[in-house]
Design an enzyme around this catalytic site. Structure first.
Site, PDB file in Angstrom:
ATOM      1  N   ASN A  51       0.871  -1.179   0.000  1.00  0.00           N
ATOM      2  CA  ASN A  51       0.000   0.000   0.000  1.00  0.00           C
ATOM      3  C   ASN A  51       0.903   1.222   0.000  1.00  0.00           C
ATOM      4  O   ASN A  51       2.087   1.122   0.329  1.00  0.00           O
ATOM      5  CB  ASN A  51      -0.947   0.002   1.207  1.00  0.00           C
ATOM      6  CG  ASN A  51      -0.258   0.412   2.493  1.00  0.00           C
ATOM      7  OD1 ASN A  51       0.754  -0.176   2.879  1.00  0.00           O
ATOM      8  ND2 ASN A  51      -0.806   1.404   3.174  1.00  0.00           N
ATOM      9  N   HIS A  99       5.081   6.409  -6.472  1.00  0.00           N
ATOM     10  CA  HIS A  99       5.221   5.114  -5.818  1.00  0.00           C
ATOM     11  C   HIS A  99       6.632   4.907  -5.285  1.00  0.00           C
ATOM     12  O   HIS A  99       7.613   5.342  -5.892  1.00  0.00           O
ATOM     13  CB  HIS A  99       4.868   3.994  -6.800  1.00  0.00           C
ATOM     14  CG  HIS A  99       3.431   3.988  -7.179  1.00  0.00           C
ATOM     15  ND1 HIS A  99       2.489   3.287  -6.468  1.00  0.00           N
ATOM     16  CD2 HIS A  99       2.763   4.613  -8.177  1.00  0.00           C
ATOM     17  CE1 HIS A  99       1.306   3.467  -7.022  1.00  0.00           C
ATOM     18  NE2 HIS A  99       1.441   4.268  -8.057  1.00  0.00           N
TER      19      HIS A  99
END
Length: 181
Positions: free
Chosen positions: A33, A44
């Site tokens: 996550n 990310h």
């Protein structure tokens, strides 16, 4: 690197981080996550101690070390990134089993839609819980999603001391060879 105050990082919990995806990827990497730094930046694996980007490069998936802000370049290499759970947290242990299982269900639907050749889940514990596979180990899995094969990779978090950059790069390189990338 942008510095964020604790209040700014806490506010990032409510932000969704867009996937970096396209149809027919060679490998769709799937994190556990987003962390708060990822949510704050929208990139990310953005936390400085995370080893995803160096390992991706060392394993041969990318010709140079990419910065998290260059994540969209992954698409040109047939690669993408998503997460099992979309909710940002400070630590992965803030996610309960039900949330992992629901994330696994949604991930399976996403994979069915995008049809990558490989789904690479970075984090064996997350994979085990999300897909109710207590015996899963790092490496290729017997499970498929349609034609999409599954590979479990070690978690690149700096907290995962069991794996070094070198040993992670070797495992990522095994996937790269199997994917023909």
């Amino acid at each position: 690197m942008t510095r964020f105050t604790p209040a700014e990082l806490e506010a990032a919990r409510d932000r969704l981080v867009p996937d970096v995806v396209a149809d027919g990827l060679s490998v769709l990497f799937c994190g556990i996550n987003p962390g708060l730094m990822t949510a704050a930046t929208g990139h990310h694996f953005a936390r400085p101690g995370n080893r995803f980007w160096p390992v991706l490069h060392r394993s041969g998936f990318t010709p140079r070390l990419l910065k998290p802000s260059e994540q969209s370049e992954l698409l040109s290499y047939g690669l993408g990134i998503t997460n099992v759970v979309a909710r940002a947290t400070a630590r992965a242990d803030e996610i309960g089993p039900e949330e992992y299982r629901e994330g696994g269900r949604l991930l399976a639907l996403k994979v069915a839609r995008l049809q990558p050749r490989w789904l690479a889940v970075v984090g064996v514990t997350a994979y085990r819980v999300a897909f109710d596979d207590r015996r899963a180990q790092v490496g290729p899995q017997g499970r498929t999603f349609g034609e999409t094969r599954v590979w479990v990779l070690p978690n690149p978090s700096g907290l995962n001391a069991h794996w070094t950059v070198e040993t992670m790069a070797e495992e990522f390189a095994r996937l790269r060879a199997a994917a023909g990338s």
